[in-house]
Scaffold this motif. Sequence first.
Motif, short mmCIF file in Angstrom:
data_model
loop_
_atom_site.label_atom_id
_atom_site.label_comp_id
_atom_site.label_asym_id
_atom_site.label_seq_id
_atom_site.Cartn_x
_atom_site.Cartn_y
_atom_site.Cartn_z
N ARG A 237 -12.30 -22.47 -58.58
CA ARG A 237 -11.48 -21.31 -58.24
C ARG A 237 -12.26 -20.02 -58.44
NH1 ARG A 237 -8.82 -25.71 -59.60
NH2 ARG A 237 -6.68 -26.01 -58.89
N ASP A 238 -11.98 -19.04 -57.59
CA ASP A 238 -12.66 -17.75 -57.67
C ASP A 238 -12.44 -17.06 -59.01
OD1 ASP A 238 -13.58 -18.08 -55.07
OD2 ASP A 238 -11.95 -16.92 -54.17
N ILE A 239 -11.31 -17.30 -59.64
CA ILE A 239 -10.94 -16.64 -60.89
C ILE A 239 -11.77 -17.10 -62.10
CG2 ILE A 239 -9.11 -18.26 -61.56
CD1 ILE A 239 -8.75 -14.48 -61.82
N GLU A 240 -12.49 -18.20 -61.97
CA GLU A 240 -13.22 -18.76 -63.10
C GLU A 240 -14.20 -17.77 -63.72
OE1 GLU A 240 -14.97 -22.52 -62.11
OE2 GLU A 240 -13.04 -23.31 -61.41
N THR A 241 -14.94 -17.05 -62.92
CA THR A 241 -15.91 -16.07 -63.44
C THR A 241 -15.20 -14.99 -64.23
OG1 THR A 241 -17.36 -16.48 -61.57
CG2 THR A 241 -17.75 -14.47 -62.79
N THR A 242 -14.07 -14.52 -63.73
CA THR A 242 -13.29 -13.49 -64.43
C THR A 242 -12.78 -14.01 -65.76
OG1 THR A 242 -12.64 -12.51 -62.33
CG2 THR A 242 -11.31 -11.94 -64.25
N ILE A 243 -12.25 -15.23 -65.77
CA ILE A 243 -11.74 -15.81 -67.02
C ILE A 243 -12.86 -15.91 -68.05
CG2 ILE A 243 -10.82 -17.91 -68.09
CD1 ILE A 243 -9.29 -18.39 -65.43
N LEU A 244 -14.02 -16.38 -67.65
CA LEU A 244 -15.14 -16.50 -68.58
C LEU A 244 -15.59 -15.14 -69.09
CD1 LEU A 244 -17.20 -19.26 -66.75
CD2 LEU A 244 -15.98 -19.50 -68.93
N THR A 245 -15.60 -14.14 -68.23
CA THR A 245 -16.02 -12.79 -68.63
C THR A 245 -15.04 -12.18 -69.63
OG1 THR A 245 -17.12 -12.44 -66.52
CG2 THR A 245 -16.55 -10.48 -67.79
N VAL A 246 -13.74 -12.21 -69.32
CA VAL A 246 -12.77 -11.57 -70.22
C VAL A 246 -12.61 -12.33 -71.52
CG1 VAL A 246 -11.55 -10.40 -68.35
CG2 VAL A 246 -10.72 -12.59 -69.17
N SER A 247 -12.86 -13.63 -71.50
CA SER A 247 -12.74 -14.41 -72.74
C SER A 247 -13.79 -14.01 -73.77
CB SER A 247 -12.83 -15.91 -72.45
OG SER A 247 -14.14 -16.28 -72.10
N LYS A 248 -14.85 -13.36 -73.33
CA LYS A 248 -15.88 -12.89 -74.25
C LYS A 248 -15.54 -11.53 -74.86
CE LYS A 248 -19.40 -15.46 -71.83
NZ LYS A 248 -20.42 -15.43 -70.80
N SER B 291 -3.69 -24.75 -65.93
CA SER B 291 -4.12 -25.56 -67.07
C SER B 291 -5.38 -26.34 -66.75
CB SER B 291 -3.00 -26.54 -67.47
OG SER B 291 -1.86 -25.83 -67.88
N THR B 292 -5.44 -26.91 -65.58
CA THR B 292 -6.62 -27.67 -65.17
C THR B 292 -7.87 -26.81 -65.21
OG1 THR B 292 -5.26 -29.08 -63.75
CG2 THR B 292 -7.63 -29.04 -63.29
N THR B 293 -7.76 -25.57 -64.75
CA THR B 293 -8.90 -24.65 -64.76
C THR B 293 -9.34 -24.36 -66.19
OG1 THR B 293 -8.23 -23.66 -62.66
CG2 THR B 293 -9.71 -22.36 -64.05
N LEU B 294 -8.38 -24.09 -67.08
CA LEU B 294 -8.74 -23.81 -68.48
C LEU B 294 -9.36 -25.02 -69.15
CD1 LEU B 294 -5.73 -21.62 -69.63
CD2 LEU B 294 -8.05 -20.90 -69.02
N TYR B 295 -8.82 -26.20 -68.90
CA TYR B 295 -9.41 -27.42 -69.47
C TYR B 295 -10.83 -27.62 -68.95
CZ TYR B 295 -4.58 -28.59 -70.75
OH TYR B 295 -3.31 -28.58 -71.26
N LYS B 296 -11.04 -27.31 -67.68
CA LYS B 296 -12.38 -27.46 -67.09
C LYS B 296 -13.35 -26.46 -67.73
CE LYS B 296 -15.34 -28.64 -63.80
NZ LYS B 296 -16.06 -29.87 -63.82
N LEU B 297 -12.91 -25.23 -67.92
CA LEU B 297 -13.80 -24.20 -68.47
C LEU B 297 -14.01 -24.31 -69.97
CD1 LEU B 297 -12.48 -21.04 -66.55
CD2 LEU B 297 -14.55 -22.38 -66.07
N PHE B 298 -12.96 -24.67 -70.72
CA PHE B 298 -13.02 -24.59 -72.18
C PHE B 298 -12.63 -25.87 -72.91
CE2 PHE B 298 -11.62 -20.29 -70.73
CZ PHE B 298 -12.78 -19.61 -71.02
#
Length: 81
Positions: free
Chosen positions: A5-16, A32-39
Amino acid sequence: MYLTRDIETTILTVSKSFPAIAIYGARQIGKSTTLYKLFGSSFNVVTLDDTVELELALSNPKGFLEVHPWPLIIDEVQKAP
């Protein structure tokens, strides 16, 4: 099959930059699937679909957070305002 998903980069950036982030949107779109995939492998994960976890979150929020240390993904967090 996982769809990137396009939002993944944004999620990773703001989580820092922020200690907590909320992801919300329509049902069944992959939040939820995206968050599980990322973190998922580096974060603790709990869902409030579990009635025991929900009851603990509602009756003893401090205890809930002591049982589930950071970093933490709380799925279905809206169930325990």
